[in-house]
Design an enzyme around this catalytic site. Structure first.
Site, PDB file in Angstrom:
ATOM      1  CG  HIS A 118      -1.794  -1.197   1.349  1.00  0.00           C
ATOM      2  ND1 HIS A 118      -3.113  -1.182   0.945  1.00  0.00           N
ATOM      3  CD2 HIS A 118      -1.563  -2.452   1.803  1.00  0.00           C
ATOM      4  CE1 HIS A 118      -3.657  -2.390   1.150  1.00  0.00           C
ATOM      5  NE2 HIS A 118      -2.729  -3.180   1.679  1.00  0.00           N
ATOM      6  CE  LYS A 174      -6.873  -7.089  -1.412  1.00  0.00           C
ATOM      7  NZ  LYS A 174      -6.048  -6.139  -0.664  1.00  0.00           N
ATOM      8  CG  ASP A 210      -0.960  -6.377   3.788  1.00  0.00           C
ATOM      9  OD1 ASP A 210      -1.217  -5.374   3.091  1.00  0.00           O
ATOM     10  OD2 ASP A 210      -1.789  -6.872   4.583  1.00  0.00           O
TER      11      ASP A 210
END
Ligand code: DOR
Ligand code: ZN
Ligand code: ZN
Length: 452
Positions: A75, A158, A314
């Protein structure tokens, strides 16, 4: 040597070359001694001896050359969440971690839920990134929208099951089936955050992070994984399962032996447990949460023996100020780009994981799963993306020194052995021994051209 130029202080106008001299080179099977010549961003030659001179040379006698690492789940935030992370800080963290390619998630502000938003993100990123970046987009039902996102370069749609990123009735099988069909027709894989919202406890009183973690037990994952496997069998699209936390989830996917399924595990879910939540609170709070140590231990073994397809970090940065809120208001997520390699190389040094497996999980397999056919291997003609590793170097995880804006980590204080020495992206050195040497714009925005 007086004709040696450093590409760092010149504006590049013509061809450039980089020679990695006398490294231990990971060939995919074993390690050989030799040199790697990269010209115009591609590997030109790998040989025992390369007598030519290059614009820049890196003496690498004590270093192991690995294909640049690929993190398929990060992210990077930016846009209206730039205060948490932006394309430059996030890709600097990637470079420091040995990652030459990252795939960014769509839960941004605004979300990446249309071809137009993807194009805007692409334009903004291209000026700011130091490593290669590709983008995932939000799952949508509309077939034309899915095809347009694919045409704009999306790597996947996603599907965030606990809460949709773009409007989608995620609890309704019919709606999810429509999204899977749209993905299949657009030739896009679906990446899934597999937690079933109906299995997450929201009623009990939550006073601490431990109770918060206990409110999202493994059955939320088990239920979402089996639902997605059932729907995938019906539709036949490609499905990639993000950050699985249970060995049973990983083996359910492996048992099906389908080329259309893949699984992902993270360094934190394999190396840490609920005990870290008890000790560290918000620093160890992410979703899915950390599990009891027996579970993380067997997840580590499943990864080390080859049942999982890839490792991803992640990387999910937030500000410490936000994280320090009360448990129910503290946003889940931890940075991971700068800790993944030191902690995993430590496992390699302790002989708990082979280097071969680590390279498959962090480079070769993510390249295969996401159709990056010129990456993931050190061979002639491949992209000039290389991580040079010092297997001996000892260190200590120090979040203060992260290039990420998120200066915290549940791995804080871990003593490590094995570190990233130099990171080369498209034939240019972007990170060397603690310093960022690349410039915003040295990475490329990648577009997915694969048919799934
Ligand atoms: O811990 C997490 N943080 N899990 C997610 O699924 C989202 C992520 C984020 O974006 O912060
Ligand atoms: Zn997720
Ligand atoms: Zn995520």
């Amino acid at each position: 040597m007086d004709n040696l130029k450093s590409p760092r202080d010149e504006v590049r106008t013509g061809p450039s070359s980089l020679l990695i001299r006398d490294a231990h080179i990971w060939t995919g099977k074993d390690i050989i001694r030799g040199s790697i010549l990269i010209e115009d961003g591609r590997i030109q030659r790998i040989a025992r001896r390369i007598p030519e001179r290059a614009d820049e040379e890196i003496p690498a006698r004590r270093l192991v050359a690995l294909p640049g690492l690929i993190d398929a789940h990060v992210h990077l935030r930016d846009l209206r969440l730039s205060y948490k992370e932006d394309f430059t800080s996030g890709t600097s963290a990637a470079a420091a971690g040995g990652f030459t390619t990252v795939l960014d998630m769509p839960n941004t502000l605004p979300p990446t839920d249309s071809a137009q938003r993807l194009q805007e993100k692409t334009r903004r990123a291209s000026r700011k990134i130091l490593v290669n970046v590709g983008f995932h987009t939000a799952a949508v039902k509309d077939r034309r929208a899915a095809k347009a996102m694919k045409a704009a370069g999306a790597f996947s749609m996603k599907l965030y099951l606990p809460k949709p990123i773009a409007p989608l009735e995620v609890e309704d099988d019919l709606a999810v089936v429509q999204a899977l069909k749209a993905a299949r027709e657009a030739s896009l894989p679906v990446t899934v955050h597999a937690e079933d919202a109906s299995q997450i406890e929201t009623t009990g009183r939550i006073r601490g992070f431990k109770e918060l973690v206990r409110s999202r037990l493994g059955n939320a994952e088990t239920s979402a994984v089996s639902r997605m496997l059932r729907l995938q069998t019906q539709i036949g699209c490609r499905v990639h399962f993000c950050h699985l936390t249970l060995p049973s989830s990983v083996s359910a996917i492996d048992d099906l032996h389908s080329g259309r399924l893949s699984s992902e595990v993270t360094p934190h879910h394999t190396l840490l447990s609920e005990d870290s939540v008890v000790k560290l609170g918000w620093k160890a709070w992410m979703v899915p949460p950390l599990r009891p140590w027996q579970t993380s231990n067997s997840l580590f073994r499943a990864m080390a023996t080859g049942t999982a397809t890839i490792i991803a970090t992640d990387h999910a940065p937030h500000t410490i100020r936000e994280k320090r809120h009360s448990p129910l208001r503290s946003p889940p997520g931890i940075p991971g780009l700068e800790t993944a390699m030191p902690v995993m190389l430590t496992m390699v040094n302790k002989r708990k994981l082979s280097l071969r497996r680590l390279v498959s999980l962090l480079s070769t397999n993510p390249a295969k799963v996401f159709g990056l056919s010129s990456k993931g291997r050190l061979v002639n003609g491949a992209d000039g993306d290389v991580a040079l590793i010092d297997m001996k170097k000892k260190g200590k995880i120090d979040p203060e020194r992260f290039f990420s804006k998120a200066h915290y980590s549940p791995f804080q204080g871990w003593r490590t052995q094995g570190s990233v020495h130099t990171t080369i992206v498209n034939g240019s050195v972007v990170y060397r021994e603690g310093e960022i040497t690349g410039k915003p714009g040295s990475g490329k925005v990648l577009r997915n051209g694969m048919r799934y």
